[in-house]
Design a protein around this motif. Structure first.
Motif, short mmCIF file in Angstrom:
data_model
loop_
_atom_site.label_atom_id
_atom_site.label_comp_id
_atom_site.label_asym_id
_atom_site.label_seq_id
_atom_site.Cartn_x
_atom_site.Cartn_y
_atom_site.Cartn_z
N LEU A 75 3.26 2.36 -2.58
CA LEU A 75 2.88 1.90 -3.80
C LEU A 75 2.78 0.44 -4.00
O LEU A 75 3.46 -0.46 -3.39
N CYS A 92 4.98 -4.29 -3.90
CA CYS A 92 4.69 -3.55 -2.99
C CYS A 92 5.65 -2.88 -2.46
O CYS A 92 6.79 -3.52 -1.90
N CYS A 140 -1.53 9.61 -5.75
CA CYS A 140 -0.50 8.56 -6.40
C CYS A 140 -0.83 7.17 -5.96
O CYS A 140 -0.37 6.25 -6.75
N LEU A 141 -1.46 6.86 -5.21
CA LEU A 141 -1.23 5.27 -4.77
C LEU A 141 -2.25 4.41 -5.22
O LEU A 141 -1.74 3.83 -5.95
#
Length: 204
Positions: A75, A92, A140-141
Motif C-alpha cells: 500500500l 508505504c 486495492c493497490l
C-alpha cells in the motif's frame, strides 16, 4: 549494508552506486527515506528514483542506497498527519516476508512534491502487479488513496493518517466488505434456529 542508521528490510537491494534506471518517471531530489516509525534518516536526504522497474533511493552523503521492487509495496498513500510522524510524506506499507511487514516513509523537502511522487508511484506500481495477488487485492493497490488529511488506517505502529479514498478505492473496499459478509444459516444443523439477536431458538 547501507552506510546509514536505517533498519532496511531484506526485500531492499543495497546499491553500491547511484542508480541510472531506464523508463524513469520521476526523480525527487532532497527526499529522505525512513524505515519504521523513528524520525531517523530525515537529515540524510537523498534522491528518489521512481522508474517502471523499481523504486530506488541514493544518498550521496553516505554513498549508499537501496532498490525496492513494486510487488513488495502492499500500500502507498500520501500522509499529512503529523500526529504519528512529524513530516508529510509518502507512506508505504511493505511486505518483508510471510506475514511480516515494515513501513517506509518518503519525505520530500517540499510538500508540493508529494502529489507528483504519489502519481508516479501509482503508475509504476500498476505496471508491476504481484503474480500471487488476487484481482480484488490487486485493485486495492495503485491509486487507492489520494490527497487529503483526516482518514486513518491501522499500521504496525498504530493508526496512520492518510488521504481519503478515491472513488475506485471506495468501490474496491465495498466489494471486499461484501465478500466478508457471511449470512448466518437459518438452521445450523444443531436442532436450533438462530434469531436476530444471535441467540438460539428451539426447533419444534
Amino acid at each position: 549494508r547501507l552506510a546509514t542508521n536505517m533498519a532496511v528490510p531484506s526485500v531492499c537491494v543495497a546499491l553500491a552506486e547511484r542508480p541510472q534506471p531506464d523508463a524513469l518517471h520521476l526523480i525527487a531530489e532532497d527526499t529522505a527515506a525512513v524505515f519504521g516509525d523513528a524520525d531517523v534518516g530525515v537529515s540524510q536526504s537523498g534522491a528518489l528514483f521512481i522508474a517502471e522497474s523499481a523504486l530506488s533511493w541514493w544518498c550521496e552523503k553516505t554513498n549508499s542506497g537501496f532498490e525496492l521492487k513494486y510487488p513488495s509495496i502492499l500500500l502507498h498513500a500520501v500522509s499529512k498527519d503529523t500526529n504519528n510522524f512529524p513530516h508529510p510524506c509518502i507512506y508505504c506499507h511493505i511486505e518483508t516476508g510471510e506475514d511480516e511487514t515494515s513501513e517506509l516513509r518518503l519525505v520530500p523537502a517540499k510538500i508540493e512534491s508529494l502529489s507528483p511522487m504519489f502519481e508516479a508511484l501509482s503508475a509504476c506500481q500498476a505496471m508491476n502487479p504481484d503474480e500471487d495477488m488476487s484481482e480484488d487485492e490487486e485493485a486495492c493497490l495503485p491509486g487507492m488513496f489520494n490527497d487529503a488529511e483526516d482518514e486513518t488506517f491501522e499500521s504496525d505502529e498504530g493508526p496512520v493518517g492518510v488521504d481519503t479514498l478515491t472513488a475506485e478505492g471506495e468501490a474496491t473496499l465495498q466489494r471486499l466488505d461484501d465478500l466478508m459478509i457471511v449470512e448466518p444459516p437459518a438452521n445450523n444443523n444443531t436442532g436450533h434456529d438462530i434469531n436476530d439477536d444471535g441467540m438460539f431458538d428451539d426447533v419444534e
